[in-house]
Design a protein around this motif. Structure first.
Motif, short mmCIF file in Angstrom:
data_model
loop_
_atom_site.label_atom_id
_atom_site.label_comp_id
_atom_site.label_asym_id
_atom_site.label_seq_id
_atom_site.Cartn_x
_atom_site.Cartn_y
_atom_site.Cartn_z
N ARG A 85 40.52 43.89 41.74
CA ARG A 85 39.61 42.99 42.43
C ARG A 85 38.34 43.73 42.83
O ARG A 85 38.38 44.91 43.19
N LYS A 86 37.27 43.01 42.76
CA LYS A 86 36.00 43.61 43.19
C LYS A 86 35.90 43.52 44.71
O LYS A 86 36.26 42.51 45.29
N ARG A 87 35.39 44.57 45.30
CA ARG A 87 35.20 44.54 46.75
C ARG A 87 33.85 43.94 47.05
O ARG A 87 32.86 44.16 46.38
N LYS A 88 33.85 43.21 48.13
CA LYS A 88 32.58 42.63 48.58
C LYS A 88 31.81 43.68 49.38
O LYS A 88 32.37 44.40 50.18
N THR A 89 30.56 43.75 49.08
CA THR A 89 29.72 44.66 49.85
C THR A 89 28.78 43.83 50.71
O THR A 89 28.26 42.80 50.30
#
Length: 90
Positions: A85-89
């Motif tokens: 999963r991509k992390r939210k920045t």
């Protein structure tokens, strides 16, 4: 002839008699027609059974034994990797 076969023929002959308006003196003709229908249905059912048996036997010949099928499966399969999963920045 089994009693159940005779009963089927009797019921069919009676049905034919009713369909023709209950005519007098045609019992032999109705019985003969019902018997012919019974034989045709019996032969058709026997051919269907024979065909099914052939297909089942053929499938059994081509199918591997359970032991041979299990030989194709790895002893300790690796679980599939979970998608990353991509992390939210912020």
């Amino acid at each position: 002839m089994k009693p159940s076969d005779r009963e089927w023929i009797e019921k069919r002959a009676y049905s034919l008699w009713e369909e023709e308006g209950k005519p007098h003196g045609k019992d032999d003709a109705h019985w003969d027609q019902a018997y012919a229908e019974f034989l045709a249905l019996s032969q058709s059912a026997e051919r269907a059974k024979s065909s099914t048996r052939k297909r089942v036997n053929q499938a059994a010949k081509t199918r591997q034994s359970p032991e041979a099928e299990m030989a194709d499966v790895p002893a300790d399969p690796k679980p599939a990797a979970a998608p990353k999963r991509k992390r939210k920045t912020s």
